[in-house]
Design an enzyme around this catalytic site. Sequence first.
Site, PDB file in Angstrom:
ATOM      1  N   GLY A 208      63.049 -13.788  31.036  1.00 34.20           N
ATOM      2  CA  GLY A 208      63.542 -13.622  32.378  1.00 34.20           C
ATOM      3  C   GLY A 208      63.708 -14.715  33.356  1.00 34.20           C
TER       4      GLY A 208
ATOM      5  CD  GLU B  27      65.479 -12.795  22.172  1.00 36.48           C
ATOM      6  OE1 GLU B  27      66.282 -13.177  22.948  1.00 36.48           O
ATOM      7  OE2 GLU B  27      64.566 -13.663  21.802  1.00 36.48           O
TER       8      GLU B  27
ATOM      9  CB  CYS C 165      62.410 -17.408  27.468  1.00 32.94           C
ATOM     10  SG  CYS C 165      63.661 -18.150  28.376  1.00 32.94           S
TER      11      CYS C 165
ATOM     12  CG  HIS D 172      66.005 -16.454  24.095  1.00 24.90           C
ATOM     13  ND1 HIS D 172      65.815 -15.480  24.887  1.00 24.90           N
ATOM     14  CD2 HIS D 172      66.308 -17.667  25.067  1.00 24.90           C
ATOM     15  CE1 HIS D 172      65.734 -15.681  25.872  1.00 24.90           C
ATOM     16  NE2 HIS D 172      65.761 -16.965  26.289  1.00 24.90           N
TER      17      HIS D 172
END
Length: 370
Positions: free
Chosen positions: A228, A348, A256, A346
């Site tokens: 975020g 993903e 993150c 990250h």
Amino acid sequence: MSDEAVLVLEDGSVHRGEAFGARGRTLGEAVFATGMTGYQETLTDPSYHRQIVVATAPHIGNTGWNDEDDESVRIQVAGYVVRDPARRPSNWRSQRDLAEELSRQGVVGLAGVDTRAITRRLREAGSMRAGIFSGDALADATTMRAAVLDSPAMTGADLAGAVTTGEAYTVPAVGETRFRVAALDLGIKANTPRMLAERGIETRVLPSTATIDELLDGAPDGVFLSNGPGDPATAVHAVDLTAEVLRREVPLFGICFGNQILSRALGLGTYKMRYGHRGINIPVVDHTTGTVAITSQNHGFAVAGEPGARVASPAGTVHLSHSCPNDGTVEGVTCEDVPAFSVQYHPEAAAGPHDAAGLFDRFADLMGKN
């Protein structure tokens, strides 16, 4: 309407080029991203909310835009700066070109400037407030800079509420459901629940304002803290929720922004980096295994501490288990007395490396052991 556009940085430097996408005015924090591909994922990543992204790759837009690769429901960046936009997209999955999509979503951009020179300025002076001006918003340099200086800084910015989901939703597991996870949406990317689903994990995504009872309703097997935007020092509610999850020893995984939230819940500090890490080619050392992963990253804040160190916390011993060898910043923490860990990068990332995808398996193993 004039096709001229101008990027004005907080330090007073002016970079003139051509309008790209929508015309008008946009303000935000100027940052540079080093990825040579994946601009659609970058532009729709909620972590980039209120940032003007400068692409270091000189040629952008050659694969166009499609309806499958978005990481959220809209383009999240405040503005986009490129050197040489593609004249026409050339990809079998393309449904329209990048400039058309920027215009459709009202995103003000700039093209035809020396993005490497802008990057060098940001690298040396640090990320700074900026504005892109075109069309009727064009004015003299003094007026435009005044607008930039009047805009809010990223330090102290509480932005998760601007990108979180309005209501809870569930992403079912693929095949048999092995585990159920409650995900706190601080700006979650669409690919995260998909990667969990591929491992037989059902994910219930909740707004950032969720209470501890809402988060743990139905006794989920684990809790996930998403990526975020903004300053983690402002995310007091998310930190308090995390501290309670740790107290109850529910398996927890964060990425993150979620890494920063977990770290603050453990009593560690965070700080604003000079220009952050934004790209898909950043090495990370795992101090537990000695291995190195090439990762995708997007963050302007980092966790304070000495890489590899073990420190005391309210939840027991914490290993500062990952770091970036480029600058020595902490890139992940692992709790040794409760089932919780997090990373700054990250795993993903749809357009990035897959070196870190195994972290989702690690989370599943943690839930299985618990």
